[in-house]
Scaffold this active site. Structure first.
Site, PDB file in Angstrom:
ATOM      1  N   TYR A 150      45.556 -67.914 -31.333  1.00  0.00           N
ATOM      2  CA  TYR A 150      45.370 -69.192 -30.647  1.00  0.00           C
ATOM      3  C   TYR A 150      46.204 -69.168 -29.377  1.00  0.00           C
ATOM      4  CZ  TYR A 150      45.634 -74.238 -29.684  1.00  0.00           C
ATOM      5  OH  TYR A 150      45.572 -75.482 -29.096  1.00  0.00           O
ATOM      6  N   ASP A 245      51.098 -63.542 -25.120  1.00  0.00           N
ATOM      7  CA  ASP A 245      51.328 -64.972 -25.307  1.00  0.00           C
ATOM      8  C   ASP A 245      52.523 -65.118 -26.247  1.00  0.00           C
ATOM      9  OD1 ASP A 245      51.389 -67.589 -26.053  1.00  0.00           O
ATOM     10  OD2 ASP A 245      49.250 -67.760 -26.510  1.00  0.00           O
ATOM     11  N   LYS A 273      56.955 -73.933 -25.992  1.00  0.00           N
ATOM     12  CA  LYS A 273      57.703 -74.283 -27.198  1.00  0.00           C
ATOM     13  C   LYS A 273      59.235 -74.179 -27.017  1.00  0.00           C
ATOM     14  CE  LYS A 273      53.751 -74.161 -30.132  1.00  0.00           C
ATOM     15  NZ  LYS A 273      52.600 -73.303 -30.284  1.00  0.00           N
TER      16      LYS A 273
HETATM   17  C1  LIG Z   1      51.249 -73.549 -29.436  1.00  0.00           C
HETATM   18  C2  LIG Z   1      50.642 -72.367 -28.800  1.00  0.00           C
HETATM   19  C3  LIG Z   1      49.979 -72.430 -27.556  1.00  0.00           C
HETATM   20  C4  LIG Z   1      49.662 -73.733 -26.899  1.00  0.00           C
HETATM   21  O1  LIG Z   1      50.795 -74.419 -26.483  1.00  0.00           O
HETATM   22  P1  LIG Z   1      50.673 -76.002 -26.246  1.00  0.00           P
HETATM   23  O2  LIG Z   1      52.021 -76.356 -25.702  1.00  0.00           O
HETATM   24  O3  LIG Z   1      50.357 -76.588 -27.574  1.00  0.00           O
HETATM   25  O4  LIG Z   1      49.595 -76.218 -25.264  1.00  0.00           O
HETATM   26  C5  LIG Z   1      49.590 -71.269 -26.959  1.00  0.00           C
HETATM   27  N1  LIG Z   1      49.801 -70.076 -27.537  1.00  0.00           N
HETATM   28  C6  LIG Z   1      50.413 -69.979 -28.739  1.00  0.00           C
HETATM   29  C7  LIG Z   1      50.654 -68.622 -29.319  1.00  0.00           C
HETATM   30  C8  LIG Z   1      50.822 -71.112 -29.412  1.00  0.00           C
HETATM   31  O5  LIG Z   1      51.361 -71.008 -30.636  1.00  0.00           O
END
Ligand SMILES: *Cc1c(COP(=O)(O)O)cnc(C)c1O
Length: 430
Positions: A150, A245, A273
């Site tokens: 994701y 990511d 995060k």
């Molecule tokens: C949470 C998450 C996102 C998205 O971040 P948001 O701040 O919720 O838009 C993207 N990549 C990963 C791996 C994530 O866990």
């Protein structure tokens, strides 16, 4: 007389009823609706340390930690102080300020692959910008992502995605134009030969491979040895950009990213995060020759009214400084590994506990879980029962099987011990 909303009882179920009238599904992010575990979602009135307090006044040990950002737990006094002081001097300027330079310097020092970084407001914005950059830099349109990974909710990345979209049981979101979806190629996680086949077939069209270096959105699924190295090699071979990511993994397992643990350097890194310490933030960074494609230097446009927001930046800097000072990582890994071993023993061969550092997932399948197909063998109904049993015992896990649980530096041995005991009792009585 018109009744005001306040005459509803302020219980979780009363609030959820009110919410459903005015918020789609009652929630501002889908997984919060408890769709896959059933029951009424909880409402929280405050958090302190490792605990949250529901509106009913119950105290729960929080193993969700706001889905990852809260590596120092809730309302860490030093962060709260820093944020309050900053807020007192202005919430937003839309003008350059010193702390954004400090945070950028901190991030570039922590990530050797990152010579430059731009701050955005969420992980979604970071990955969306990373793709645009990769496409602008290479002049190619296609991207390759992995089933069950994701990367936020931008159109190109909502194909075979993890997290809430997986919980919803759909392959992709409606509303994504077919013309966009056709440029997203998908490979199974940990399957290097599939990646090699796809990159050979589309070698002049693929702008980027994007991956969570440790998959955290189909539950926690580690990369197999050689897999990330293989992605690097495929990108080198076809001239594509490798995007890690690290929105979850950044500062989660060590000071810096998983890239410094695995030794594979991406061209672009996405963060979010933890680097906002609980405030909304994201970042996209990488080597200078790619990042300088961004406007105003280059032709790839990206902007943000609140980007580099001083309060979020201050929360982030303070969090990173504390992490550098206390270096909690080895201790956190020890706590999780001990609890995970006990749960694993108690659950026997009907479960499989995946863990790394301060993160874990209890999969309700025999395992091993190595990709989305094996993750999906989990008995999600049984996870729902386990989730509610733990909730009744005072432990808040992520309300879906395909998510990762986290602990923070303020979680204690005794909390992990009690959690493991509650799980042992549940498994033995089941
Ligand atoms: C949470 C998450 C996102 C998205 O971040 P948001 O701040 O919720 O838009 C993207 N990549 C990963 C791996 C994530 O866990």
């Amino acid at each position: 007389m018109v009744k005001s909303a306040e005459t509803f009882s302020d219980t979780s179920s009363g609030l959820f009823d009110r919410a459903r009238a005015v918020i789609p599904g009652g929630v501002n992010s889908p997984v919060r609706a408890f769709g896959s575990v059933g029951g009424t979602p909880i409402y929280v009135r405050r958090g302190f340390g490792s605990k949250i307090e529901t509106v009913e006044g119950r105290h729960l040990t929080d193993f969700c930690c706001s889905w990852g950002p809260l590596i120092l737990g809730h309302a860490y006094p030093e962060i709260v102080r820093a944020v309050s002081e900053t807020a007192g001097s202005g919430l937003s300027f839309g003008i350059n300020h010193p702390d954004e330079v400090r945070l950028a310097e901190l991030l570039c020092r922590a990530f050797p692959s990152m010579e430059q970084v731009r701050l955005v407001n969420s992980g979604t914005e970071a990955t969306m910008t990373a793709l645009r950059l990769a496409r602008g830099f290479t002049g190619r349109d296609k991207i390759l992502k992995f089933e069950g990974c994701y990367h936020g909710h931008s159109d190109s990345l909502l194909i075979n995605a993890g997290s809430g979209i997986l919980t919803a049981g759909i392959a992709g979101s409606k509303g994504v134009p077919a013309a966009t979806a056709k440029d997203t190629l998908v490979a199974p996680w940990n399957n290097l030969s599939a990646v090699q086949q796809i990159t050979d077939a589309y070698k002049n069209e693929i702008a980027a491979i994007i991956a969570e270096p440790v998959a955290g959105n189909m539950g926690l699924v580690l990369p197999e040895p050689g897999f990330l190295e293989g992605l690097r090699a495929c990108c080198n071979k076809i001239g594509a950009v490798l995007i890690f990511d690290e929105v979850i993994t950044g500062f989660r397992f060590t000071w810096g990213g998983y890239q410094s643990i695995c030794g594979v350097q991406p061209d672009i890194t996405c963060l979010g995060k933890i680097i906002g310490g609980g405030m909304p933030i994201g970042a996209v960074g990488g080597c200078r020759k790619i990042l300088e494609c961004l406007s105003p230097l280059g032709g790839v446009y990206q902007a943000g009214t609140l980007s580099g927001n001083p309060v979020a930046v201050k929360a982030g800097i303070t969090t990173l400084e504390i992490l550098a000072r206390i270096n909690p990582y080895a201790e956190l890994a020890g706590l999780v590994s001990e609890a995970a071993e006990r749960i694993s023993r108690a659950g026997g061969n009907r479960i499989c506990v995946s863990r790394f550092g301060s993160a874990f997932t209890v999969f309700f399948s025999r395992g091993p879980v190595t990709d989305l197909a094996s993750a999906k063998k989990s008995d999600t109904q049984r996870y729902g029962k386990f989730f509610h049993a733990m909730l009744d015992s005072g432990f808040y896990l992520p309300p879906a099987q395909f998510e990762t649980a986290f602990i923070s530096a303020v979680h204690t041995f005794s909390e992990l011990d009690s959690f493991a005991r509650a799980a042992e009792i549940w498994f033995s009585a089941e």
